[in-house]
Design a protein around this motif. Structure first.
Motif, PDB file in Angstrom:
ATOM      1  N   TYR A   1       0.824  -1.211   0.000  1.00  0.00           N
ATOM      2  CA  TYR A   1       0.000   0.000   0.000  1.00  0.00           C
ATOM      3  C   TYR A   1       0.863   1.268   0.000  1.00  0.00           C
ATOM      4  O   TYR A   1       0.461   2.300  -0.552  1.00  0.00           O
ATOM      5  N   LEU A   2       2.041   1.187   0.577  1.00  0.00           N
ATOM      6  CA  LEU A   2       2.952   2.329   0.530  1.00  0.00           C
ATOM      7  C   LEU A   2       3.426   2.568  -0.907  1.00  0.00           C
ATOM      8  O   LEU A   2       3.521   3.718  -1.353  1.00  0.00           O
ATOM      9  N   ALA A   3       3.704   1.489  -1.634  1.00  0.00           N
ATOM     10  CA  ALA A   3       4.113   1.625  -3.035  1.00  0.00           C
ATOM     11  C   ALA A   3       3.015   2.302  -3.849  1.00  0.00           C
ATOM     12  O   ALA A   3       3.284   3.179  -4.678  1.00  0.00           O
ATOM     13  N   LEU A   4       1.762   1.908  -3.606  1.00  0.00           N
ATOM     14  CA  LEU A   4       0.642   2.539  -4.307  1.00  0.00           C
ATOM     15  C   LEU A   4       0.525   4.013  -3.938  1.00  0.00           C
ATOM     16  O   LEU A   4       0.252   4.865  -4.796  1.00  0.00           O
ATOM     17  N   ALA A   5       0.732   4.317  -2.663  1.00  0.00           N
ATOM     18  CA  ALA A   5       0.680   5.709  -2.222  1.00  0.00           C
ATOM     19  C   ALA A   5       1.772   6.528  -2.908  1.00  0.00           C
ATOM     20  O   ALA A   5       1.545   7.680  -3.306  1.00  0.00           O
ATOM     21  N   LYS A   6       2.961   5.958  -3.057  1.00  0.00           N
ATOM     22  CA  LYS A   6       4.061   6.651  -3.723  1.00  0.00           C
ATOM     23  C   LYS A   6       3.717   6.919  -5.186  1.00  0.00           C
ATOM     24  O   LYS A   6       4.047   7.983  -5.738  1.00  0.00           O
TER      25      LYS A   6
ATOM     26  N   VAL B   1       3.727 -15.115  -1.898  1.00  0.00           N
ATOM     27  CA  VAL B   1       3.391 -15.195  -3.320  1.00  0.00           C
ATOM     28  C   VAL B   1       2.379 -14.125  -3.721  1.00  0.00           C
ATOM     29  O   VAL B   1       2.496 -13.512  -4.795  1.00  0.00           O
ATOM     30  N   TYR B   2       1.391 -13.882  -2.858  1.00  0.00           N
ATOM     31  CA  TYR B   2       0.300 -12.963  -3.204  1.00  0.00           C
ATOM     32  C   TYR B   2       0.838 -11.590  -3.608  1.00  0.00           C
ATOM     33  O   TYR B   2       0.541 -11.081  -4.693  1.00  0.00           O
ATOM     34  N   TYR B   3       1.653 -10.985  -2.757  1.00  0.00           N
ATOM     35  CA  TYR B   3       2.161  -9.649  -3.057  1.00  0.00           C
ATOM     36  C   TYR B   3       3.306  -9.694  -4.070  1.00  0.00           C
ATOM     37  O   TYR B   3       3.540  -8.718  -4.782  1.00  0.00           O
ATOM     38  N   ARG B   4       4.004 -10.806  -4.148  1.00  0.00           N
ATOM     39  CA  ARG B   4       5.055 -10.919  -5.144  1.00  0.00           C
ATOM     40  C   ARG B   4       4.461 -10.830  -6.551  1.00  0.00           C
ATOM     41  O   ARG B   4       4.979 -10.114  -7.410  1.00  0.00           O
ATOM     42  N   LYS B   5       3.372 -11.532  -6.782  1.00  0.00           N
ATOM     43  CA  LYS B   5       2.720 -11.498  -8.090  1.00  0.00           C
ATOM     44  C   LYS B   5       2.186 -10.099  -8.416  1.00  0.00           C
ATOM     45  O   LYS B   5       2.320  -9.615  -9.542  1.00  0.00           O
ATOM     46  N   LYS B   6       1.585  -9.457  -7.414  1.00  0.00           N
ATOM     47  CA  LYS B   6       1.048  -8.116  -7.629  1.00  0.00           C
ATOM     48  C   LYS B   6       2.178  -7.126  -7.943  1.00  0.00           C
ATOM     49  O   LYS B   6       2.042  -6.246  -8.808  1.00  0.00           O
ATOM     50  N   ALA B   7       3.287  -7.262  -7.247  1.00  0.00           N
ATOM     51  CA  ALA B   7       4.423  -6.372  -7.462  1.00  0.00           C
ATOM     52  C   ALA B   7       5.005  -6.553  -8.860  1.00  0.00           C
ATOM     53  O   ALA B   7       5.322  -5.578  -9.551  1.00  0.00           O
ATOM     54  N   VAL B   8       5.155  -7.802  -9.296  1.00  0.00           N
ATOM     55  CA  VAL B   8       5.704  -8.086 -10.623  1.00  0.00           C
ATOM     56  C   VAL B   8       4.812  -7.484 -11.707  1.00  0.00           C
ATOM     57  O   VAL B   8       5.298  -6.866 -12.671  1.00  0.00           O
ATOM     58  N   ALA B   9       3.493  -7.633 -11.560  1.00  0.00           N
ATOM     59  CA  ALA B   9       2.550  -7.105 -12.552  1.00  0.00           C
ATOM     60  C   ALA B   9       2.628  -5.582 -12.632  1.00  0.00           C
ATOM     61  O   ALA B   9       2.641  -4.999 -13.723  1.00  0.00           O
TER      62      ALA B   9
ATOM     63  N   LEU C   1       9.139  -6.384  -2.679  1.00  0.00           N
ATOM     64  CA  LEU C   1       8.072  -7.388  -2.692  1.00  0.00           C
ATOM     65  C   LEU C   1       8.306  -8.440  -3.773  1.00  0.00           C
ATOM     66  O   LEU C   1       7.901  -9.600  -3.626  1.00  0.00           O
ATOM     67  N   GLU C   2       8.970  -8.039  -4.858  1.00  0.00           N
ATOM     68  CA  GLU C   2       9.273  -8.981  -5.938  1.00  0.00           C
ATOM     69  C   GLU C   2      10.161 -10.113  -5.433  1.00  0.00           C
ATOM     70  O   GLU C   2      10.101 -11.243  -5.946  1.00  0.00           O
ATOM     71  N   ASN C   3      10.959  -9.811  -4.429  1.00  0.00           N
ATOM     72  CA  ASN C   3      11.857 -10.820  -3.864  1.00  0.00           C
ATOM     73  C   ASN C   3      11.366 -11.371  -2.526  1.00  0.00           C
ATOM     74  O   ASN C   3      12.097 -12.076  -1.834  1.00  0.00           O
TER      75      ASN C   3
END
Length: 258
Positions: A216-221, A243-251, A237-239
């Motif tokens: 959520y901080l990344a989205l705020a940024k 899995v849930y947030y890793r996939k969202k971060a990659v996308a 988050l990519e690393n």
């Protein structure tokens, strides 16, 4: 406003439309103009185009564009210039609208990304966590302010939940889970700077909320147009093992890389 032969319609000049947009006409005129816009696609398109231009504050840029176009036309011979000007008069709306639309699209890219990837954080029906690693509550002994804050958050009354969280924080400021929800409530209503500041603290101090807070901080940024900072957070988050947030971060990183 010039009368047309059919008397049912009127030809609106550009100045008429600008006065309409500035609110410099009477209520009776406004009603007539609205009726005209509903029947005349060209006038309505001009109105919408200039409304967009005014919103973006690029009217001077558009005027420069038009000046450049007509300056080019003045260099042509008279016959060609008349033909050129007649075509420009009929088609000038198209480049203006296209440029304004492009600028609007470009300037709002961050907001579109935020809106596309932001999902409200849903509380479990029986969520009673404190998040500070020390205190846990059940439905009986949970402080009143915290209970009200959670209830209002679940009801999507984010402003009400913020007030209750603030009351609770006076007595338990270290409750990182409450602080996390407080940040999200602020993010929901557009208090992005406040949300960012709190999420920064939560993700550092609470390993349980690290992934949630970082996402959520990344989205705020992104919302704040701080893209480089957002990318660094997303790469964390990519690393990450979750899995849930890793996939969202990659996308999201793929979209930011376009």
């Amino acid at each position: 406003m010039k009368k047309r032969n059919d008397s049912k319609q009127t030809n609106l000049s550009l100045e008429d439309i600008k006065k309409y947009l500035r609110g410099e006409i009477t209520d009776q005129q406004k009603e007539q103009y609205n009726d005209h816009f509903s029947h005349c696609q060209l006038s309505n398109a001009v109105k919408n185009s200039h409304a967009t231009i005014n919103q973006l504050g690029v009217e001077e840029d558009i005027d420069e564009l038009k000046s450049a176009i007509f300056a080019t036309a003045s260099k042509r011979d008279l016959a060609n210039r008349r033909l050129f000007l007649s075509r420009i008069a009929a088609g000038i709306l198209l480049p203006i609208t296209a440029i304004a639309s492009f600028l609007f699209w470009k300037q709002n890219a961050e907001s579109r990304l935020f809106a596309t990837h932001f999902e409200s954080y849903e509380l479990p029906e029986t969520d009673t966590r404190s998040g500070d690693g020390i205190v846990t509550y059940d439905a009986i002994d949970m402080p009143k302010d915290l209970r009200i804050a959670l209830e209002k958050y679940q009801q999507k009354d984010y402003q009400g939940s913020i007030t209750a969280f603030e009351d609770y924080q006076k007595f338990q400021p270290q409750n990182t889970y409450a602080n996390f929800l407080f940040a999200l409530a602020n993010l929901e209503i557009g208090n992005v700077a406040m949300a960012s500041n709190v999420l920064e603290t939560v993700r550092i101090n609470d390993p349980i909320q690290y992934a949630d807070a970082t996402w959520y901080l990344a989205l705020a940024k992104i919302k704040q147009k701080k893209i480089e900072e957002a990318i660094l957070l997303l790469k964390e988050l990519e690393n990450y093992q979750q899995v849930y947030y890793r996939k969202k971060a990659v996308a999201l990183l793929k979209e930011l890389d376009k």
